[in-house]
Design a protein around this motif. Sequence first.
Motif, PDB file in Angstrom:
ATOM      1  N   MET A 144      -5.400   0.191  -8.896  1.00 57.64           N
ATOM      2  CA  MET A 144      -6.611   0.212  -9.733  1.00 57.64           C
ATOM      3  C   MET A 144      -7.761   0.979  -9.074  1.00 57.64           C
ATOM      4  SD  MET A 144      -7.280  -3.850  -9.474  1.00 57.64           S
ATOM      5  CE  MET A 144      -7.341  -4.692  -7.913  1.00 57.64           C
ATOM      6  N   ILE A 146     -11.736   0.577  -8.835  1.00 61.58           N
ATOM      7  CA  ILE A 146     -12.843  -0.359  -9.075  1.00 61.58           C
ATOM      8  C   ILE A 146     -14.130   0.457  -9.003  1.00 61.58           C
ATOM      9  CG2 ILE A 146     -14.025  -2.445  -8.271  1.00 61.58           C
ATOM     10  CD1 ILE A 146     -11.337  -3.386  -7.115  1.00 61.58           C
ATOM     11  N   LYS A 148     -17.579  -0.482  -9.577  1.00 59.91           N
ATOM     12  CA  LYS A 148     -18.892  -1.033  -9.168  1.00 59.91           C
ATOM     13  C   LYS A 148     -20.004  -0.148  -9.703  1.00 59.91           C
ATOM     14  CE  LYS A 148     -18.464  -4.451  -5.906  1.00 59.91           C
ATOM     15  NZ  LYS A 148     -18.803  -5.835  -6.080  1.00 59.91           N
ATOM     16  N   VAL A 156     -17.514  -9.649  -6.521  1.00 59.09           N
ATOM     17  CA  VAL A 156     -16.159 -10.207  -6.504  1.00 59.09           C
ATOM     18  C   VAL A 156     -16.208 -11.407  -5.563  1.00 59.09           C
ATOM     19  CG1 VAL A 156     -13.743  -9.769  -5.912  1.00 59.09           C
ATOM     20  CG2 VAL A 156     -15.124  -7.941  -6.931  1.00 59.09           C
ATOM     21  N   HIS A 159     -11.948 -14.483  -2.110  1.00 58.71           N
ATOM     22  CA  HIS A 159     -10.577 -14.789  -2.554  1.00 58.71           C
ATOM     23  C   HIS A 159      -9.572 -14.277  -1.535  1.00 58.71           C
ATOM     24  CE1 HIS A 159     -11.167 -10.618  -3.804  1.00 58.71           C
ATOM     25  NE2 HIS A 159      -9.856 -10.495  -3.789  1.00 58.71           N
ATOM     26  N   ASP A 161      -5.862 -12.228  -1.628  1.00 61.50           N
ATOM     27  CA  ASP A 161      -5.080 -11.455  -2.598  1.00 61.50           C
ATOM     28  C   ASP A 161      -3.738 -12.110  -2.913  1.00 61.50           C
ATOM     29  OD1 ASP A 161      -7.137  -9.673  -2.798  1.00 61.50           O
ATOM     30  OD2 ASP A 161      -6.228  -8.147  -1.514  1.00 61.50           O
ATOM     31  N   TRP A 176      -6.918  -0.166   0.427  1.00 63.17           N
ATOM     32  CA  TRP A 176      -8.178  -0.014  -0.313  1.00 63.17           C
ATOM     33  C   TRP A 176      -8.854   1.254   0.205  1.00 63.17           C
ATOM     34  CZ3 TRP A 176     -13.436   0.061   0.610  1.00 63.17           C
ATOM     35  CH2 TRP A 176     -14.309  -0.533  -0.308  1.00 63.17           C
ATOM     36  N   LEU A 189     -17.247  -4.289   0.947  1.00 60.11           N
ATOM     37  CA  LEU A 189     -16.470  -5.503   1.202  1.00 60.11           C
ATOM     38  C   LEU A 189     -17.075  -6.294   2.343  1.00 60.11           C
ATOM     39  CD1 LEU A 189     -12.827  -4.047   1.135  1.00 60.11           C
ATOM     40  CD2 LEU A 189     -13.895  -5.488  -0.622  1.00 60.11           C
ATOM     41  N   HIS A 250     -11.945 -12.503   1.543  1.00 58.99           N
ATOM     42  CA  HIS A 250     -12.835 -11.346   1.461  1.00 58.99           C
ATOM     43  C   HIS A 250     -13.542 -11.364   0.111  1.00 58.99           C
ATOM     44  CE1 HIS A 250      -9.086  -9.999  -0.363  1.00 58.99           C
ATOM     45  NE2 HIS A 250      -9.749  -9.039  -0.977  1.00 58.99           N
ATOM     46  N   SER A 252     -16.966  -9.090  -2.315  1.00 59.98           N
ATOM     47  CA  SER A 252     -17.991  -8.041  -2.333  1.00 59.98           C
ATOM     48  C   SER A 252     -19.123  -8.508  -3.240  1.00 59.98           C
ATOM     49  CB  SER A 252     -17.414  -6.699  -2.808  1.00 59.98           C
ATOM     50  OG  SER A 252     -17.018  -6.768  -4.156  1.00 59.98           O
ATOM     51  N   ARG A 261     -19.970   2.844  -6.890  1.00 59.05           N
ATOM     52  CA  ARG A 261     -19.179   2.648  -5.672  1.00 59.05           C
ATOM     53  C   ARG A 261     -17.707   2.628  -6.081  1.00 59.05           C
ATOM     54  NH1 ARG A 261     -16.859  -2.618  -3.426  1.00 59.05           N
ATOM     55  NH2 ARG A 261     -15.445  -1.696  -4.932  1.00 59.05           N
ATOM     56  N   ILE A 263     -13.776   2.954  -5.718  1.00 63.25           N
ATOM     57  CA  ILE A 263     -12.713   2.839  -4.711  1.00 63.25           C
ATOM     58  C   ILE A 263     -11.371   2.864  -5.444  1.00 63.25           C
ATOM     59  CG2 ILE A 263     -14.166   1.468  -3.149  1.00 63.25           C
ATOM     60  CD1 ILE A 263     -11.199  -0.256  -4.706  1.00 63.25           C
ATOM     61  N   THR A 265      -7.546   1.220  -5.044  1.00 63.21           N
ATOM     62  CA  THR A 265      -6.752   0.269  -4.266  1.00 63.21           C
ATOM     63  C   THR A 265      -5.394   0.045  -4.918  1.00 63.21           C
ATOM     64  OG1 THR A 265      -6.708  -1.937  -3.248  1.00 63.21           O
ATOM     65  CG2 THR A 265      -7.751  -1.781  -5.397  1.00 63.21           C
ATOM     66  N   HIS A 267      -1.684  -2.479  -4.144  1.00 63.40           N
ATOM     67  CA  HIS A 267      -1.190  -3.604  -3.341  1.00 63.40           C
ATOM     68  C   HIS A 267       0.307  -3.503  -3.142  1.00 63.40           C
ATOM     69  CE1 HIS A 267      -5.151  -5.173  -4.386  1.00 63.40           C
ATOM     70  NE2 HIS A 267      -5.028  -5.936  -3.307  1.00 63.40           N
TER      71      HIS A 267
HETATM   72  O1  LIG Z   1     -13.552  -3.576  -4.259  1.00 59.52           O
HETATM   73  C1  LIG Z   1     -14.026  -4.703  -4.335  1.00 59.52           C
HETATM   74  O2  LIG Z   1     -15.216  -4.882  -4.498  1.00 59.52           O
HETATM   75  C2  LIG Z   1     -13.160  -5.926  -4.226  1.00 59.52           C
HETATM   76  C3  LIG Z   1     -11.731  -5.572  -4.041  1.00 59.52           C
HETATM   77  C4  LIG Z   1     -10.898  -6.737  -3.675  1.00 59.52           C
HETATM   78  O3  LIG Z   1     -11.368  -7.812  -3.386  1.00 59.52           O
HETATM   79  C5  LIG Z   1      -9.462  -6.589  -3.651  1.00 59.52           C
HETATM   80  O4  LIG Z   1      -8.963  -5.488  -3.942  1.00 59.52           O
HETATM   81  O5  LIG Z   1      -8.786  -7.581  -3.336  1.00 59.52           O
END
Ligand SMILES: O=C(O)CCC(=O)C(=O)O
Length: 295
Positions: A144, A146, A148, A156, A159, A161, A176, A189, A250, A252, A261, A263, A265, A267
């Motif tokens: 994905m 993200i 922001k 966020v 949590h 993952d 990420w 983050l 973690h 944000s 912002r 990014i 990411t 997984h």
């Molecule tokens: O990019 C973010 O602000 C949070 C991303 C995150 O927590 C994640 O990918 O697990």
Amino acid sequence: MASTEGLTTEQRDFWAENGYLIIPNALSPETVDELLRESHQLLEDFSLDGHPMTKFTTGDDASSSAHVGDNYFLTSHDQIRFFFETAAFSSSGVLLKPKTRAINKIGHGLHLLSPAFRSATLTRGNLAIARDLGFSDPRVLQSMVICKQPEIGGAVPSHQDSTFLYTNPPSAVGFWYALEDCTESNGCLSFAPGSHRRCEVKKRFVRMEGGGTGFEDVQSAGEWSEEDETFVLGPVERGSLVLIHGNVLHKSERNTGMGSRFIYTFHVIEGENKYDEKNWLQPTAEGFSRLNDVE
Ligand SMILES: O=C(O)CCC(=O)C(=O)O
């Protein structure tokens, strides 16, 4: 694409101790530009006609109903779909922002359908890192962007993952990549260093029998409290890679600045661990993408 070929001993030690790792300059400036261009193009091109206007809400509290779980979300694993920021709407549900400035995230099949994201994901560099982190059969299961968004980019909450990408035993790792500089004011983050060693996964995000999503307890988890954890900020420059252990706490904060912002990411889970039908995200018939196939 990642200019790194595996991790140094120092990096592995930092990872083992802290449960996250920042690798500056992991993407070339050209690749970052290409991924940003692709992200903006996707935002320009998607249509609001027939869009269910699904908002990405990140309430991960089991007692909260504030988590996303409609069909648009549940069938997004092999699609490129667009999830809105809650704050992009008025209290009566009117979209207040142009669509390109209203999307929280794009997902979850960018690595399958977008050539640019696919070639930034299924790389020898990412495979080398996954192997150094202990994976035998690393599988990319979601990806994905993200966004922001300026002014409205939501926080966020803290949590793990592996709550959302559960295997038995837990194995998720987030790759990420910062496509823009991530700072305290635009919602970089932050991490609770070492929490992956103290905090077993207590709950998992599942498909509910009656439809939608919810949380289910994971029986074996020991006692721990997030209140005992201290978070440290992880500001990074664009092109940096942040590796996130599936058990590390973690989060944000909101983006209060006037710039976005973005990014990217994706997984990875261990293909040899049990992945069951309760998980919100289900594989296609071919299964999740094998990182080993890039060799
Ligand atoms: O990019 C973010 O602000 C949070 C991303 C995150 O927590 C994640 O990918 O697990």
